[in-house]
Write a protein that holds these residues in place. Structure first.
Motif, PDB file in Angstrom:
ATOM      1  N   ASP A  68      50.071  45.605  42.504  1.00 23.07           N
ATOM      2  CA  ASP A  68      48.826  44.737  42.567  1.00 23.07           C
ATOM      3  C   ASP A  68      48.328  46.419  43.551  1.00 23.07           C
ATOM      4  OD1 ASP A  68      49.681  41.488  42.954  1.00 23.07           O
ATOM      5  OD2 ASP A  68      49.191  42.790  41.561  1.00 23.07           O
ATOM      6  N   TYR A  69      46.947  46.411  43.429  1.00 17.69           N
ATOM      7  CA  TYR A  69      47.023  47.778  44.699  1.00 17.69           C
ATOM      8  C   TYR A  69      45.468  46.778  45.080  1.00 17.69           C
ATOM      9  CZ  TYR A  69      49.840  50.963  43.343  1.00 17.69           C
ATOM     10  OH  TYR A  69      50.617  51.507  42.736  1.00 17.69           O
ATOM     11  N   ALA A  70      45.238  47.240  45.982  1.00 19.77           N
ATOM     12  CA  ALA A  70      43.439  46.742  46.899  1.00 19.77           C
ATOM     13  C   ALA A  70      42.307  47.439  46.505  1.00 19.77           C
ATOM     14  CB  ALA A  70      43.679  46.597  48.324  1.00 19.77           C
ATOM     15  N   VAL A  71      41.155  46.751  46.601  1.00 18.82           N
ATOM     16  CA  VAL A  71      40.508  46.984  46.142  1.00 18.82           C
ATOM     17  C   VAL A  71      39.437  47.426  46.833  1.00 18.82           C
ATOM     18  CG1 VAL A  71      38.591  47.404  43.975  1.00 18.82           C
ATOM     19  CG2 VAL A  71      40.677  46.043  43.583  1.00 18.82           C
ATOM     20  N   PRO A  72      38.901  49.131  47.835  1.00 18.31           N
ATOM     21  CA  PRO A  72      37.641  49.182  48.321  1.00 18.31           C
ATOM     22  C   PRO A  72      37.119  48.290  48.059  1.00 18.31           C
ATOM     23  CG  PRO A  72      39.383  51.261  48.269  1.00 18.31           C
ATOM     24  CD  PRO A  72      40.031  50.137  46.697  1.00 18.31           C
ATOM     25  N   ALA A  73      35.878  48.485  48.493  1.00 19.93           N
ATOM     26  CA  ALA A  73      34.647  48.239  48.855  1.00 19.93           C
ATOM     27  C   ALA A  73      33.967  48.712  47.854  1.00 19.93           C
ATOM     28  CB  ALA A  73      34.025  47.453  49.612  1.00 19.93           C
ATOM     29  N   ALA A  74      34.339  50.413  48.283  1.00 25.56           N
ATOM     30  CA  ALA A  74      33.232  51.833  47.492  1.00 25.56           C
ATOM     31  C   ALA A  74      33.250  51.364  46.800  1.00 25.56           C
ATOM     32  CB  ALA A  74      33.858  52.668  47.894  1.00 25.56           C
ATOM     33  N   MET A  75      34.921  50.949  46.007  1.00 28.93           N
ATOM     34  CA  MET A  75      35.304  50.865  44.289  1.00 28.93           C
ATOM     35  C   MET A  75      35.065  49.738  43.982  1.00 28.93           C
ATOM     36  SD  MET A  75      38.573  53.625  44.498  1.00 28.93           S
ATOM     37  CE  MET A  75      38.903  54.837  45.811  1.00 28.93           C
TER      38      MET A  75
END
Length: 718
Positions: A68-75
């Motif tokens: 699991d990884y967090a998705v930055p808003a820019a991506m």
């Protein structure tokens, strides 16, 4: 499948009080309600589905899960399921600060709202491309292949998705053209069920057939017509062939039917960028027909209607990269999962193909006996009336019948000579006591590479100048086996006015012109001849194929003979094949009758009595002796499993590649290696693969000694 944090935990060498504090923190976090993920970099997250589950590009069995990884808003917009990403994987301690580890590639497999990991998630580092190269259907297929072969999903995805070439992604997607018209039966009219098979494909059906192709050059056109009929129904078609030469012939036949631009050819010869460009055209739906070699078995064709494979007995269909899947099994999985038609075609018939028919999963597609006899060449053995004039005919390498056949056939066209071994003289022995000549350094067989060149070891390539027999002290050698180069030299002296061409591993001819010539080839490298085909063929040294200590020796010999004989003109046009082998042997009789299906059915019946594949499922476990024993002892095999062996493996080649492989596996050059075979009855193959994979994962996690190598469905068990 369980998920985990993108960055590994703290070092196991920390003080006990810190470990206890860490465990208590984890327990408290697990009791707390799940919250939106936090990133340790403090980046703003996507509003919807801020967690990306990523398949990292680490082909290790114990890491065969999603992270699991967090998705930055820019991506948020680009980070969609199926795209390539860069993530940080692995962590260490440096001056009291937690480091994010190195960057590696991966694929997003899904986006979710919450993560099972209670701590802070590392964010995605980069979206490499917005191209969705791992769609859900391809991911499911890769997962099924990994489970079947006890491998990791990342390894299979590496086989399925070609490396990214940025320039190739700039080409715009174009909509596919209108479906072609339903083709005429053409060569399929020679088979009683052929027109009906094409009609079922054109009407959107999913027939499954094992096709025993007639000898001659028409099989590429027949394969192309089956693909065209499938395209006429609005669906996609896929054909996998054993090598680039066969793929080029099928490509030319399909181009003639469809015109240019309606399908793609996926082979390694195209180069990385061109191959990726063609693969993208398939993935985007611009092209719905694919012809290619084994890597094309994963081609992401939309709405697949036909999965076809030609000559499944060829070794080129088995990938040599982990987990070493076979194209036939992958296409069978695709046909079952995607509910498509399936076509397995060849001049020969493997026991696996016979089992598909025997079980009722597929129907036979073959011509009647009269058509077979009219299409096949005349087959003669060394016993066909030759003994009276030549008492040594059975023992001679080139008996009188062979010389006469070559002399007469050269007046009408080229002659094919199949030699089982490449090189000049690949096997030597002491002239006095017949002891095989071996290298003093690695014990590999010595071979003569030329008439005036020094002896050389076939394993380590070491030159041997002053060989002396260790048994009797003799210094003179005799040939045990003659290779293709030596045979070409002998024939050139016997027929000085005729050109002699060779085709083998070092240089394979694509084709030969229709004219008097001698073509000396190793099995599998026979080039097709122009015009009606070869005027004759000699199949030499049949004992070398039949005498191999392998379960598939008879099947392989008949396969090689049929492929060569299929290039010869039919008997009505004077085509003749001479096989130099004991006439009473079963494969020789099957060749004389041109009955590959009957031979495969008898082989299958014997395998069933003995419990050998494909009636049973089998896996090979190989490695250092102690490692194999430990692995088998700790593996929770199914109760029906039977372990055969272990037995010592032949001495490994001591070249640089072999030393590197040994070092990677944690072993040492020169150590004793063994192999054990694990067998289970039908229906328990999945349980066997799961048990082997679980045990391998545990050993890798604990780093418990040298790594053992697993091979599900090993091609040879001799």
């Amino acid at each position: 499948m369980s998920s985990d944090n993108g960055r590994p935990g703290r070092s196991a060498a920390e003080p006990p009080e810190q470990l206890a504090l860490l465990r208590e923190t984890v327990r408290k976090a697990a009791r707390e309600p799940k919250a939106r993920p936090r990133t340790w970099r403090g980046a703003a997250l996507a509003e919807r589905r801020p967690v990306a589950r990523v398949l990292v590009d680490k082909g290790l069995v114990h890491l065969d899960r999603y992270f699991d990884y967090a998705v930055p808003a820019a991506m948020d917009e680009e980070a969609q399921p199926g795209v390539r990403v860069r993530v940080r994987f692995g962590a260490g301690e440096r001056e009291g600060r937690r480091e994010g580890g190195g960057l590696i590639n991966g694929f997003i497999v899904e986006r979710v709202e919450e993560s099972d990991f209670p701590g802070a998630l590392a964010p995605l580092a980069q979206v490499l491309s917005p191209e969705r190269v791992l769609p859900p259907e391809l991911l499911l297929l890769c997962r099924a292949v990994a489970d079947r072969y006890a491998g990791s999903l990342a390894d299979v995805v590496q086989l399925a998705v070609p490396p990214r070439m940025a320039r190739a992604e700039k080409a715009a997607a174009v909509p596919p053209g209108e479906p072609p018209a339903v083709p005429e039966p053409g060569g399929w009219s020679r088979y009683p069920q052929g027109p009906a098979f094409l009609r079922a494909l054109a009407e959107g059906g999913a027939p499954r057939a094992v096709w025993t192709a007639l000898p001659g050059p028409r099989w590429p056109d027949e394969l192309a017509r089956a693909m065209t009929a499938t395209l006429a129904s609005g669906r996609g078609a896929l054909a996998v062939l054993p090598d680039g030469r066969a793929a080029a012939r099928a490509d030319a036949a399909l181009t003639e039917l469809l015109g240019k631009g309606r399908h793609v050819l996926l082979t390694a010869d195209a180069g990385p960028e061109a191959r990726y460009r063609r693969w993208l055209a398939v993935s985007r739906g611009s092209v719905r027909a694919v012809i290619g070699t084994r890597a094309a078995m994963f081609a992401p064709i939309r709405d697949l209607g036909l999965a076809a494979i030609w000559d499944d007995g060829e070794s080129g269909h088995s990938d040599d990269r982990a987990p070493q899947p076979h194209a036939r099994e992958v296409l069978l999985l695709r046909a079952a999962h995607e509910k498509s038609a399936f076509l397995l075609g060849a001049h020969a018939c493997t026991v696996e193909a016979a089992q598909l028919v025997e079980s009722g999963w597929a129907r036979p597609l073959a011509a009647d006996r009269e058509t077979v006899r009219a299409s096949a060449p005349r087959i003669r053995t060394v016993g066909d009336g030759d003994e009276g004039r030549d008492p040594a005919a059975r023992a001679a390498r080139l008996p009188t019948l062979a010389w006469q056949t070559v002399r007469e056939a050269l007046e009408h066209g080229p002659v094919l000579v199949q030699v089982p071994r490449r090189g000049y003289v690949p096997r030597l022995a002491c002239e006095r006591c017949r002891t095989p000549a071996r290298c003093v350094q690695c014990h590999g067989p010595l071979e003569a590479v030329g008439a005036r060149e020094a002896l050389r070891c076939a394993w380590c390539a070491r030159a041997e100048d002053g060989w002396r027999c260790p048994e009797c002290g003799g210094v003179r050698l005799r040939a045990q086996v003659f290779g293709a180069r030596r045979t070409a030299e002998e024939l050139g002296r016997a027929f000085p006015s005729v050109p002699v061409r060779t085709s083998g591993r070092d240089h394979i001819l694509d084709s030969v012109p229709d004219g008097p010539a001698l073509v000396v080839s190793t099995p599998g490298a026979e080039p097709p001849a122009g015009g009606p085909g070869y005027a004759a063929a000699l199949l030499l040294d049949g004992w070398a194929l039949l005498g191999r200590p392998d379960l598939r020796a008879d099947e392989e010999a008949l396969h090689r003979w049929l492929d060569a004989a299929a290039l010869v003109r039919c008997a009505g046009e004077g085509g003749t094949v001479v096989v130099v082998a004991e006439p009473t042997l079963r494969p020789v009789q099957a060749l004389v009758r041109w009955d590959p299906v009957g031979h495969a059915m008898r082989e299958l019946a014997e395998r069933a009595e003995l419990g050998f594949p494909p009636v049973s499922r089998m896996a090979a476990v190989s490695g250092p002796s102690e490692a194999v024993a430990e692995y088998l002892a700790e593996t929770e095999l199914p109760v029906e499993a039977e372990v055969l062996g272990p037995v010592p493996l032949p001495p490994a080649r001591q070249g640089a590649a072999a030393r590197g492989a040994r070092a990677a596996a944690g072993g040492a050059v020169g150590e004793q290696r063994e192999r054990a075979l694990v067998r289970v009855p039908p229906g328990r193959g999945a349980a066997l693969a799961a048990a082997l994979k679980t045990a391998q994962s545990r050993r890798l996690t604990r780093r418990a000694g040298p790594v053992v190598q697993l091979r599900v469905d090993p091609p040879d068990i001799g």
